[in-house]
Design a protein around this motif. Structure first.
Motif, PDB file in Angstrom:
ATOM      1  N   SER A   1       1.462  19.415 -14.286  1.00 32.06           N
ATOM      2  CA  SER A   1       0.688  20.230 -13.353  1.00 32.06           C
ATOM      3  C   SER A   1      -0.797  19.876 -13.291  1.00 32.06           C
ATOM      4  CB  SER A   1       0.848  21.700 -13.716  1.00 32.06           C
ATOM      5  OG  SER A   1       0.405  21.937 -15.034  1.00 32.06           O
ATOM      6  N   LEU A   2      -1.202  18.804 -13.975  1.00 30.91           N
ATOM      7  CA  LEU A   2      -2.595  18.378 -13.897  1.00 30.91           C
ATOM      8  C   LEU A   2      -2.764  17.366 -12.776  1.00 30.91           C
ATOM      9  CD1 LEU A   2      -3.626  17.961 -17.637  1.00 30.91           C
ATOM     10  CD2 LEU A   2      -4.134  19.841 -16.076  1.00 30.91           C
ATOM     11  N   SER A   3      -3.567  17.699 -11.801  1.00 32.92           N
ATOM     12  CA  SER A   3      -3.694  16.836 -10.627  1.00 32.92           C
ATOM     13  C   SER A   3      -4.262  15.469 -10.970  1.00 32.92           C
ATOM     14  CB  SER A   3      -4.544  17.516  -9.554  1.00 32.92           C
ATOM     15  OG  SER A   3      -5.827  17.825 -10.050  1.00 32.92           O
ATOM     16  N   ARG A   4      -5.075  15.382 -12.009  1.00 30.62           N
ATOM     17  CA  ARG A   4      -5.681  14.091 -12.351  1.00 30.62           C
ATOM     18  C   ARG A   4      -4.651  13.088 -12.876  1.00 30.62           C
ATOM     19  NH1 ARG A   4      -7.815  17.362 -16.629  1.00 30.62           N
ATOM     20  NH2 ARG A   4      -6.940  16.815 -18.673  1.00 30.62           N
ATOM     21  N   ASN A   5      -3.466  13.548 -13.195  1.00 36.79           N
ATOM     22  CA  ASN A   5      -2.417  12.638 -13.674  1.00 36.79           C
ATOM     23  C   ASN A   5      -1.719  11.904 -12.533  1.00 36.79           C
ATOM     24  OD1 ASN A   5      -2.933  13.341 -16.315  1.00 36.79           O
ATOM     25  ND2 ASN A   5      -1.282  14.837 -16.445  1.00 36.79           N
ATOM     26  N   TYR A   6      -2.079  12.187 -11.311  1.00 36.21           N
ATOM     27  CA  TYR A   6      -1.391  11.603 -10.163  1.00 36.21           C
ATOM     28  C   TYR A   6      -2.291  10.621  -9.438  1.00 36.21           C
ATOM     29  CZ  TYR A   6       2.117  15.018 -11.226  1.00 36.21           C
ATOM     30  OH  TYR A   6       3.075  15.742 -11.885  1.00 36.21           O
ATOM     31  N   GLU A   7      -1.702   9.535  -9.008  1.00 37.58           N
ATOM     32  CA  GLU A   7      -2.472   8.418  -8.479  1.00 37.58           C
ATOM     33  C   GLU A   7      -2.579   8.430  -6.959  1.00 37.58           C
ATOM     34  OE1 GLU A   7      -0.845   5.493 -12.072  1.00 37.58           O
ATOM     35  OE2 GLU A   7       0.004   5.388 -10.064  1.00 37.58           O
ATOM     36  N   ASP A   8      -1.538   8.827  -6.297  1.00 35.08           N
ATOM     37  CA  ASP A   8      -1.517   8.767  -4.839  1.00 35.08           C
ATOM     38  C   ASP A   8      -1.092  10.122  -4.286  1.00 35.08           C
ATOM     39  OD1 ASP A   8      -0.430   5.735  -5.697  1.00 35.08           O
ATOM     40  OD2 ASP A   8      -1.975   5.805  -4.124  1.00 35.08           O
ATOM     41  N   TRP A   9      -1.713  10.482  -3.171  1.00 32.44           N
ATOM     42  CA  TRP A   9      -1.507  11.789  -2.570  1.00 32.44           C
ATOM     43  C   TRP A   9      -1.245  11.651  -1.074  1.00 32.44           C
ATOM     44  CZ3 TRP A   9      -2.138  16.514  -5.259  1.00 32.44           C
ATOM     45  CH2 TRP A   9      -2.547  16.372  -6.593  1.00 32.44           C
ATOM     46  N   GLY A  10      -0.484  12.607  -0.553  1.00 32.52           N
ATOM     47  CA  GLY A  10      -0.340  12.704   0.882  1.00 32.52           C
ATOM     48  C   GLY A  10      -1.508  13.469   1.483  1.00 32.52           C
TER      49      GLY A  10
ATOM     50  N   LEU B   1       9.899  21.598   2.902  1.00 34.95           N
ATOM     51  CA  LEU B   1       8.903  20.541   2.996  1.00 34.95           C
ATOM     52  C   LEU B   1       9.523  19.220   2.566  1.00 34.95           C
ATOM     53  CD1 LEU B   1       5.786  22.291   1.399  1.00 34.95           C
ATOM     54  CD2 LEU B   1       6.617  22.395   3.758  1.00 34.95           C
ATOM     55  N   SER B   2       9.042  18.153   3.185  1.00 36.81           N
ATOM     56  CA  SER B   2       9.531  16.832   2.842  1.00 36.81           C
ATOM     57  C   SER B   2       8.355  15.905   2.589  1.00 36.81           C
ATOM     58  CB  SER B   2      10.411  16.284   3.967  1.00 36.81           C
ATOM     59  OG  SER B   2      10.940  15.024   3.631  1.00 36.81           O
ATOM     60  N   CYS B   3       8.527  15.025   1.635  1.00 39.77           N
ATOM     61  CA  CYS B   3       7.523  14.013   1.307  1.00 39.77           C
ATOM     62  C   CYS B   3       8.199  12.652   1.441  1.00 39.77           C
ATOM     63  CB  CYS B   3       7.019  14.224  -0.109  1.00 39.77           C
ATOM     64  SG  CYS B   3       5.883  12.957  -0.711  1.00 39.77           S
ATOM     65  N   ALA B   4       7.768  11.892   2.428  1.00 36.74           N
ATOM     66  CA  ALA B   4       8.330  10.568   2.662  1.00 36.74           C
ATOM     67  C   ALA B   4       7.360   9.510   2.163  1.00 36.74           C
ATOM     68  CB  ALA B   4       8.602  10.363   4.147  1.00 36.74           C
ATOM     69  N   ALA B   5       7.915   8.483   1.528  1.00 38.05           N
ATOM     70  CA  ALA B   5       7.071   7.464   0.913  1.00 38.05           C
ATOM     71  C   ALA B   5       7.329   6.095   1.514  1.00 38.05           C
ATOM     72  CB  ALA B   5       7.306   7.405  -0.584  1.00 38.05           C
ATOM     73  N   SER B   6       6.274   5.307   1.561  1.00 34.48           N
ATOM     74  CA  SER B   6       6.387   3.891   1.871  1.00 34.48           C
ATOM     75  C   SER B   6       5.548   3.139   0.860  1.00 34.48           C
ATOM     76  CB  SER B   6       5.920   3.600   3.296  1.00 34.48           C
ATOM     77  OG  SER B   6       4.586   3.988   3.477  1.00 34.48           O
ATOM     78  N   GLY B   7       5.969   1.932   0.550  1.00 33.41           N
ATOM     79  CA  GLY B   7       5.221   1.133  -0.409  1.00 33.41           C
ATOM     80  C   GLY B   7       5.665   1.304  -1.849  1.00 33.41           C
ATOM     81  N   LEU B   8       6.572   2.237  -2.094  1.00 32.52           N
ATOM     82  CA  LEU B   8       7.130   2.394  -3.435  1.00 32.52           C
ATOM     83  C   LEU B   8       8.447   3.160  -3.340  1.00 32.52           C
ATOM     84  CD1 LEU B   8       5.279   5.135  -5.521  1.00 32.52           C
ATOM     85  CD2 LEU B   8       5.499   5.118  -3.039  1.00 32.52           C
TER      86      LEU B   8
ATOM     87  N   GLN C   1       0.847  -1.188   0.000  1.00 29.60           N
ATOM     88  CA  GLN C   1       0.000   0.000   0.000  1.00 29.60           C
ATOM     89  C   GLN C   1       0.888   1.245   0.000  1.00 29.60           C
ATOM     90  OE1 GLN C   1      -2.790   0.165   3.214  1.00 29.60           O
ATOM     91  NE2 GLN C   1      -3.604   2.151   2.631  1.00 29.60           N
ATOM     92  N   VAL C   2       0.600   2.161  -0.899  1.00 27.41           N
ATOM     93  CA  VAL C   2       1.394   3.380  -1.016  1.00 27.41           C
ATOM     94  C   VAL C   2       0.939   4.391   0.029  1.00 27.41           C
ATOM     95  CG1 VAL C   2       1.962   5.333  -2.495  1.00 27.41           C
ATOM     96  CG2 VAL C   2       1.771   3.035  -3.475  1.00 27.41           C
ATOM     97  N   GLN C   3       1.916   4.974   0.699  1.00 25.81           N
ATOM     98  CA  GLN C   3       1.613   6.027   1.654  1.00 25.81           C
ATOM     99  C   GLN C   3       2.619   7.160   1.470  1.00 25.81           C
ATOM    100  OE1 GLN C   3       1.766   4.934   5.823  1.00 25.81           O
ATOM    101  NE2 GLN C   3       0.470   6.654   6.428  1.00 25.81           N
ATOM    102  N   LEU C   4       2.105   8.372   1.373  1.00 29.98           N
ATOM    103  CA  LEU C   4       2.944   9.568   1.285  1.00 29.98           C
ATOM    104  C   LEU C   4       2.655  10.447   2.496  1.00 29.98           C
ATOM    105  CD1 LEU C   4       2.342  10.469  -2.486  1.00 29.98           C
ATOM    106  CD2 LEU C   4       4.263   9.199  -1.519  1.00 29.98           C
ATOM    107  N   VAL C   5       3.704  10.923   3.124  1.00 32.84           N
ATOM    108  CA  VAL C   5       3.535  11.748   4.316  1.00 32.84           C
ATOM    109  C   VAL C   5       4.365  13.014   4.152  1.00 32.84           C
ATOM    110  CG1 VAL C   5       3.795  11.911   6.808  1.00 32.84           C
ATOM    111  CG2 VAL C   5       3.137   9.724   5.760  1.00 32.84           C
ATOM    112  N   GLU C   6       3.669  14.157   4.168  1.00 31.98           N
ATOM    113  CA  GLU C   6       4.350  15.439   4.078  1.00 31.98           C
ATOM    114  C   GLU C   6       4.684  15.951   5.470  1.00 31.98           C
ATOM    115  OE1 GLU C   6       1.022  15.564   0.876  1.00 31.98           O
ATOM    116  OE2 GLU C   6       1.264  14.933   2.963  1.00 31.98           O
ATOM    117  N   SER C   7       5.753  16.718   5.553  1.00 32.61           N
ATOM    118  CA  SER C   7       6.130  17.354   6.811  1.00 32.61           C
ATOM    119  C   SER C   7       6.884  18.634   6.497  1.00 32.61           C
ATOM    120  CB  SER C   7       6.996  16.427   7.664  1.00 32.61           C
ATOM    121  OG  SER C   7       8.190  16.092   6.991  1.00 32.61           O
ATOM    122  N   GLY C   8       7.068  19.465   7.515  1.00 33.14           N
ATOM    123  CA  GLY C   8       7.869  20.670   7.360  1.00 33.14           C
ATOM    124  C   GLY C   8       7.098  21.965   7.247  1.00 33.14           C
TER     125      GLY C   8
END
Length: 125
Positions: free
Chosen positions: A107-116, A20-27, A1-8
């Protein structure tokens, strides 16, 4: 399972800086296009910056942040960061990282599959 976590995120005065930082798990982020979007109250979500897979490493920026924001990747930590300097009040928004394939308009948000879940950035005196 993909998880993105933003911080900062946080509160900063105009002219200040945040990272800002984006940490990922699952990929493994090296293989994907990673983008930062932001959404201010009452406004649509807009693309801020993007970095393509490590095979090219191409980067993209919205005109409004060129010269002030820098996107980078840390493969060892599996993170993507957004260094923001010379912040303006109009940079105030919730910032999201997103992962997707490296084709189509970045820059099109619909092109992205997973979000934090997002991190709040407030620029105020």
């Amino acid at each position: 399972q993909v998880q993105l976590v933003e911080s900062g995120g946080g509160l900063v005065q105009p002219g200040g800086s945040l990272r800002l930082s984006c940490a990922a798990s699952g990929l493994f982020l090296d293989y994907y296009r990673i983008a930062w979007f932001r959404q201010a109250p009452g406004k649509e979500r807009e693309g801020v910056s993007c970095i393509d897979p490590s095979s090219s490493g191409d980067t993209y920026y919205a005109d409004s942040v060129k010269g002030r924001f820098t996107i980078s990747r840390d493969s060892a930590k599996n993170t993507v960061s957004l260094q923001m300097i010379s912040l303006k009040t109009e940079d105030t928004a919730v910032y999201y990282c997103a992962v997707g394939p490296a084709y189509g308009f970045w820059s099109l948000s619909r092109n992205y599959e997973d979000w934090g879940q997002g991190t709040q950035v407030t620029v105020s005196a």
